[in-house]
Design a protein around this motif. Structure first.
Motif, short mmCIF file in Angstrom:
data_model
loop_
_atom_site.label_atom_id
_atom_site.label_comp_id
_atom_site.label_asym_id
_atom_site.label_seq_id
_atom_site.Cartn_x
_atom_site.Cartn_y
_atom_site.Cartn_z
N LYS A 1 -7.68 2.24 8.53
CA LYS A 1 -9.00 1.68 8.26
C LYS A 1 -10.11 2.71 8.40
O LYS A 1 -11.08 2.69 7.67
CB LYS A 1 -9.27 0.50 9.21
N ASN A 2 -9.96 3.61 9.37
CA ASN A 2 -11.01 4.60 9.58
C ASN A 2 -10.49 6.01 9.32
O ASN A 2 -9.31 6.22 9.02
CB ASN A 2 -11.58 4.50 11.01
N LYS A 3 -11.38 6.98 9.44
CA LYS A 3 -11.05 8.36 9.10
C LYS A 3 -9.98 8.94 10.02
O LYS A 3 -9.11 9.69 9.58
CB LYS A 3 -12.30 9.23 9.15
N SER A 4 -10.04 8.59 11.31
CA SER A 4 -9.09 9.16 12.26
C SER A 4 -7.65 8.72 11.96
O SER A 4 -6.73 9.53 11.96
CB SER A 4 -9.46 8.77 13.69
N THR A 5 -7.47 7.43 11.65
CA THR A 5 -6.12 6.95 11.34
C THR A 5 -5.66 7.46 9.97
O THR A 5 -4.47 7.69 9.77
CB THR A 5 -6.06 5.41 11.36
N SER A 6 -6.57 7.64 9.04
CA SER A 6 -6.18 8.14 7.72
C SER A 6 -5.73 9.59 7.80
O SER A 6 -4.82 10.00 7.07
CB SER A 6 -7.34 8.00 6.73
N VAL A 7 -6.32 10.38 8.69
CA VAL A 7 -5.90 11.77 8.88
C VAL A 7 -4.46 11.81 9.39
O VAL A 7 -3.63 12.56 8.88
CB VAL A 7 -6.84 12.50 9.87
N VAL A 8 -4.16 10.98 10.38
CA VAL A 8 -2.80 10.89 10.91
C VAL A 8 -1.84 10.40 9.83
O VAL A 8 -0.71 10.89 9.71
CB VAL A 8 -2.76 9.96 12.15
N TYR A 9 -2.29 9.44 9.02
CA TYR A 9 -1.48 8.88 7.94
C TYR A 9 -1.06 9.98 6.96
O TYR A 9 0.13 10.12 6.63
CB TYR A 9 -2.28 7.80 7.22
N TYR A 10 -2.02 10.77 6.48
CA TYR A 10 -1.70 11.83 5.52
C TYR A 10 -0.90 12.96 6.16
O TYR A 10 -0.05 13.58 5.50
CB TYR A 10 -2.98 12.36 4.88
N LEU A 11 -1.16 13.21 7.43
CA LEU A 11 -0.40 14.24 8.15
C LEU A 11 1.07 13.84 8.24
O LEU A 11 1.96 14.65 7.98
CB LEU A 11 -0.98 14.43 9.55
N LEU A 12 1.32 12.57 8.57
CA LEU A 12 2.70 12.08 8.65
C LEU A 12 3.36 12.06 7.27
O LEU A 12 4.57 12.30 7.16
CB LEU A 12 2.72 10.68 9.27
#
Length: 396
Positions: free
Chosen positions: A141-152
């Motif tokens: 939902k937010n930028k912090s979780t999306s960064v982790v999402y794309y990193l994974l």
């Protein structure tokens, strides 16, 4: 002031525990060119030291903050992802020619000396990354979780690439089993399949038959991909099984080479062998099946006890929703059917940490016992150190 004091204690305890976890799992990257690539003495020495470090850090962290052990699961998860990434980039460096391979026949080996155990280690990391990816994808939902999402996403893609390049069929099987397990638990496939079975029984039977046919074709394709290698392993399992049938109580520790050679000799003397078996026969160093090796050396009863212990830890991990870590254990169990991962101290340590993480949340006492157990293994390996003698032998 009291709040700040409590927070500082929590941060200090968690920091110590994280250092211990990173240390104990770092043995996978313990590598030196001072001894031949296949020798494990340096890795045993490194693992012995880091096991002791983990024991000290773990016990001190619980003394500082009694609930520090509750953070172990997250620390183990992300530490394994970190070391898995290092292995991936190590393999990429070898593939691109920036780093040298540890085996002249293979382009990628990572810190190992063979792409088989290297792929097995990556297969153990994959379900952990997959589960974290599934969890994060549910809450992007937010930028912090999306960064982790794309990193994974990137990490998973790299892992898939290296697993395919490694050409280890055992690791592919382990990944398929563990990924099916992780996805089934995360999406509750079993419950939905049970409901659909009652509603659409005939269609489900047709689907099962089709899936069975597709899997059979895939298995045949994988078999013919490296036919001679597969025939060789089947013959090794046959001879090992013959040895086990002669003495189900086991032959003793490190007896595989001796007993296998004697059993194979007796088998060929009997004359009841095929031309194909004659061609693939040899003097293997490993049984290529950890379960058969344990049964041969320690007996069938010990093997049953080991399996019961494994399933107990898995059930405890599932109770606590440690799906990724349980997937890693299942991946290692599947890989052990076709390879020899327990010959590597780094994989042994990783397996022990995974298993004991499943029960460490029970209480701080259980966690301290866990730390003492790993520390005891470290002391044993440290006392059996042969690295310096191996180094001198290799040099002269």
């Amino acid at each position: 002031m009291k709040i700040l004091e409590v927070r500082s204690r929590i941060y200090l305890a968690c920091g110590l525990l994280l250092i211990g976890v990173l240390g104990v799992l770092s043995s996978v990257c313990a590598y030196t060119a001072d001894i031949p690539a296949g020798e494990m003495s340096f890795q045993y020495l490194w693992a012995g030291k880091t096991n002791g470090l983990f024991a000290i850090c773990g016990i001190v962290s619980v003394i500082i903050y009694p609930k520090a052990h509750l953070y172990l699961q997250q620390f183990v998860t992300w530490s394994l992802i970190l070391w898995g990434c290092i292995e991936v980039f190590w393999g990429l460096g070898q593939l691109l020619g920036f780093l040298s391979s540890n085996h002249y026949l293979f382009s990628i080996t990572g810190s190992f000396y063979n792409p088989g155990p290297y792929s097995g280690y990556l297969a153990m990391i994959f379900p952990i990354v997959l589960y974290e990816f599934l969890c994060v994808s549910d809450v992007v939902k937010n930028k912090s979780t999306s960064v982790v999402y794309y990193l994974l996403c990137v990490i998973m893609s790299l892992l898939i690439c290296m697993l395919l390049i490694g050409m280890s069929r055992a690791s592919w099987f382990a990944v398929l089993i563990s990924c099916f397990f992780v996805c089934s638990i995360h999406y509750s496939y079993f419950n939905s399949l049970r409901e659909k079975w009652y509603l659409y029984c005939k269609r489900m039977i047709v689907c099962v038959i089709c899936i069975f046919i597709i899997l059979s074709i895939c298995c045949l394709g994988v078999y013919y991909l490296k036919k001679d290698s597969a025939d060789g392993r089947l013959f090794i399992w046959k001879i090992t099984s013959l040895a086990i049938s002669k003495r189900p109580s086991g032959y003793g520790e490190d007896s595989f080479l001796k007993i296998y050679g004697e059993t194979q000799e007796g088998y060929f003397k009997s004359g009841n062998y095929s031309k194909k078996e004659e061609l693939v026969a040899g003097s293997p160093q490993y049984a290529f099946n950890e379960y058969l090796r344990i049964a041969l050396e320690y007996g069938i009863f010990v093997l049953i006890i080991c399996l019961l212990v494994l399933f107990y830890f898995l059930s405890e991990g599932l109770k606590r929703k440690y799906v990724g870590l349980c997937g890693a254990i299942l991946s290692l169990m599947a890989f052990s059917l076709f390879s020899y991962p327990l010959s590597y101290p780094s994989i042994v340590v990783t397996a022990i940490v995974l298993l004991l993480t499943c029960v460490s949340e029970k209480s701080s006492i259980v966690f301290i016992v866990f730390c003492l157990f790993i520390g005891g293994i470290g002391i044993c390996w440290d006392n059996e150190d042969t690295y310096m003698s191996d180094k001198k032998w290799y040099r002269y």
